[in-house]
Write an enzyme that holds these catalytic residues in place. Structure first.
Site, PDB file in Angstrom:
ATOM      1  N   TYR A 135       0.822  -1.213   0.000  1.00 30.14           N
ATOM      2  CA  TYR A 135       0.000   0.000   0.000  1.00 30.14           C
ATOM      3  C   TYR A 135       0.857   1.263   0.000  1.00 30.14           C
ATOM      4  O   TYR A 135       0.451   2.286  -0.543  1.00 30.14           O
ATOM      5  CB  TYR A 135      -0.894   0.036   1.245  1.00 30.14           C
ATOM      6  N   LYS A 190       2.536 -15.239   2.758  1.00 31.59           N
ATOM      7  CA  LYS A 190       2.713 -15.914   1.466  1.00 31.59           C
ATOM      8  C   LYS A 190       4.204 -16.230   1.358  1.00 31.59           C
ATOM      9  O   LYS A 190       4.884 -15.874   0.392  1.00 31.59           O
ATOM     10  CB  LYS A 190       2.200 -15.000   0.331  1.00 31.59           C
ATOM     11  N   ASP A 222      -3.732 -17.884   0.570  1.00 32.93           N
ATOM     12  CA  ASP A 222      -4.732 -18.555  -0.276  1.00 32.93           C
ATOM     13  C   ASP A 222      -5.477 -19.619   0.523  1.00 32.93           C
ATOM     14  O   ASP A 222      -6.700 -19.749   0.459  1.00 32.93           O
ATOM     15  CB  ASP A 222      -4.086 -19.137  -1.548  1.00 32.93           C
ATOM     16  N   ASP A 246      -6.727  -6.512   4.017  1.00 37.20           N
ATOM     17  CA  ASP A 246      -7.814  -5.821   3.311  1.00 37.20           C
ATOM     18  C   ASP A 246      -8.778  -6.849   2.730  1.00 37.20           C
ATOM     19  O   ASP A 246      -9.991  -6.767   2.900  1.00 37.20           O
ATOM     20  CB  ASP A 246      -7.222  -4.943   2.194  1.00 37.20           C
ATOM     21  N   ASP A 250     -12.723  -8.338   4.371  1.00 37.98           N
ATOM     22  CA  ASP A 250     -14.007  -8.278   3.641  1.00 37.98           C
ATOM     23  C   ASP A 250     -14.630  -9.665   3.565  1.00 37.98           C
ATOM     24  O   ASP A 250     -15.845  -9.817   3.708  1.00 37.98           O
ATOM     25  CB  ASP A 250     -13.799  -7.766   2.202  1.00 37.98           C
TER      26      ASP A 250
HETATM   27  C1  IPM Z   1     -10.544  -0.641   3.722  1.00 38.47           C
HETATM   28  C2  IPM Z   1     -10.735  -0.020   2.356  1.00 38.47           C
HETATM   29  C3  IPM Z   1      -9.552   0.881   2.060  1.00 38.47           C
HETATM   30  C4  IPM Z   1      -8.312  -0.003   2.004  1.00 38.47           C
HETATM   31  C5  IPM Z   1      -9.693   1.728   0.799  1.00 38.47           C
HETATM   32  C6  IPM Z   1     -10.937   2.580   0.836  1.00 38.47           C
HETATM   33  C7  IPM Z   1      -8.488   2.599   0.573  1.00 38.47           C
HETATM   34  O1  IPM Z   1     -10.915  -1.008   1.408  1.00 38.47           O
HETATM   35  O2  IPM Z   1     -10.455   0.118   4.715  1.00 38.47           O
HETATM   36  O3  IPM Z   1     -10.484  -1.863   3.819  1.00 38.47           O
HETATM   37  O4  IPM Z   1      -7.985  -0.573   0.962  1.00 38.47           O
HETATM   38  O5  IPM Z   1      -7.657  -0.121   3.042  1.00 38.47           O
HETATM   39 MG    MG Z   2     -11.074  -2.973   2.209  1.00 35.76          MG
END
Ligand code: IPM
Ligand code: MG
Length: 364
Positions: A135, A190, A222, A246, A250
């Site tokens: 990042y 990884k 993975d 990240d 999710d």
């Molecule tokens: C998160 C989001 C952010 C990230 C984006 C909005 C930059 O996806 O907080 O997970 O990638 O960290």
């Molecule tokens: Mg995110």
């Protein structure tokens, strides 16, 4: 104590408004100050993270953040896009430790895309390193390929990197968090392919020597992605780098029924934090009283616990949210047959009402 309130874009303003009502209903004295961030700040000041907003966030003890982003900014140069605001805040405030709990409330088991027996009672904590990795690694950019089969062709590149101190400090945070829970930690890497993540694994293993009471295991990312949907309850605390975190957070969020339920905390080395829902700005439903404010309300609870040193108030909010879920109220994202569909504001009303009732009971 001062709280900087940065609602941002899309549903950000609606959900933060409800979270503020909940904060106000607690009868605790905090100073609050609002500022624009993301696309809203770009419209007003030409930058997603104006100096004044950054200064406010730095001066405050805690930051309550809504969400940023809208497709309409996708064509802007990267430095001006709304996402740069949250990345800039994380980096400038040194918020390296991101806590993303994934809890499946019993009432919402049916909203999960997985079978109820796989997710019922799920309670895992993903700890994501937030200020390093690909990042932020330099160099990055576009150029003409200096070597390889396509020498001279246009190419883009990013740099994945971690220094030892960055890995050590997030490892300490993760081992300490594991000590407070079931004393199990999974480090996701990884190492089979990437130098950066072989180093990550080596350093986490070294730090482990200081936490003999915690059982540590390592998993490739993975495989971790697969195990999260195969047998999520086998995890307790997971620690990983910025990009894997990240993605996996999710995935874990969806196991719980809706990302609209999940709060997060991003902490610096001294307990100062930025608190935000794990979900984004959802421009498609913005301004329609459809968004679920519970992730933001639960982020306020995390703020009270981690930064403002008010664990009882945090617990009151969490109990109020549970009471509201038990009463059957559901925003669209968590609605299932039998539930009562409500909007953003009504959900906020219900949490405030549950808080006030709780207070009345404790006082009598
Ligand atoms: C998160 C989001 C952010 C990230 C984006 C909005 C930059 O996806 O907080 O997970 O990638 O960290
Ligand atoms: Mg995110």
């Amino acid at each position: 104590m001062k709280i900087a309130i940065l609602p941002g874009d899309g549903i950000g303003t609606e959900i933060v408004a409800q979270a503020e009502r909940v904060l106000a209903a607690l009868d605790l004295r905090f100073e609050t100050e609002h500022a624009l961030v993301g696309g809203a700040a770009y419209e007003a000041h030409g930058h997603p993270l104006p100096e004044a907003t950054l200064a406010l966030a730095k001066a405050a003890d805690a930051v309550l953040f809504g969400a940023v982003g809208d497709w309409k900014y996708d064509k802007l140069e990267r430095a001006l896009r709304p996402e740069q605001a949250i990345l800039g805040l994380r980096k400038s405030l040194g918020l390296f430790a991101n806590f993303r709990p994934a809890i499946c409330y019993p009432e919402l088991t049916a909203a999960s895309s997985l079978k109820p027996e796989l997710v019922g009672g799920l309670d895992i904590l993903i700890i994501r390193e937030l200020t390093g990795d690909i990042y932020f690694g330099q160099p990055r950019g576009r150029r003409s390929a200096p070597d390889g089969a396509f020498t001279g062709a246009e190419e883009a590149f990013d740099t994945m990197r971690y220094t030892r101190p960055e890995i050590e400090r997030i490892a300490h945070v993760a081992f300490k968090a594991a000590q407070k829970r079931s004393k199990r930690l999974t480090s996701v890497d990884k190492a089979n392919v990437l130098e950066t993540f072989q180093f990550w694994k080596d350093v986490v293993t070294e730090v482990h020597a200081q936490y003999p009471d915690v059982a540590l295991d390592h998993m490739y990312v993975d495989n971790a992605a697969m195990q999260l949907v195969r047998a999520p309850k086998k995890f307790d605390v997971v620690v990983t780098g910025n990009m894997f975190g990240d993605i996996l957070s999710d995935e874990a969020a969806m196991l719980t029924g809706s990302i609209g339920m999940l709060p997060s905390a991003s902490l610096d080395a001294h307990g100062k934090g930025l608190y935000e829902p794990s979900h984004g700005s959802a421009p498609d439903i913005a301004g329609r009283d459809l968004a679920n404010p519970l992730a933001t309300i639960l982020s306020v609870a995390m703020m009270l616990r981690f930064t403002l040193n008010q664990p009882e108030a945090a617990a009151r909010i969490e109990q109020a949210v549970q009471a509201v879920l038990a009463s059957g109220l559901r925003t669209a994202d968590i609605w299932a047959e039998g539930g009562t569909k409500v909007g953003t504001r009504q959900m906020g009303d219900a949490v405030v009402a549950a808080l006030t009732t709780k207070k009345a009971i404790t006082k009598s």
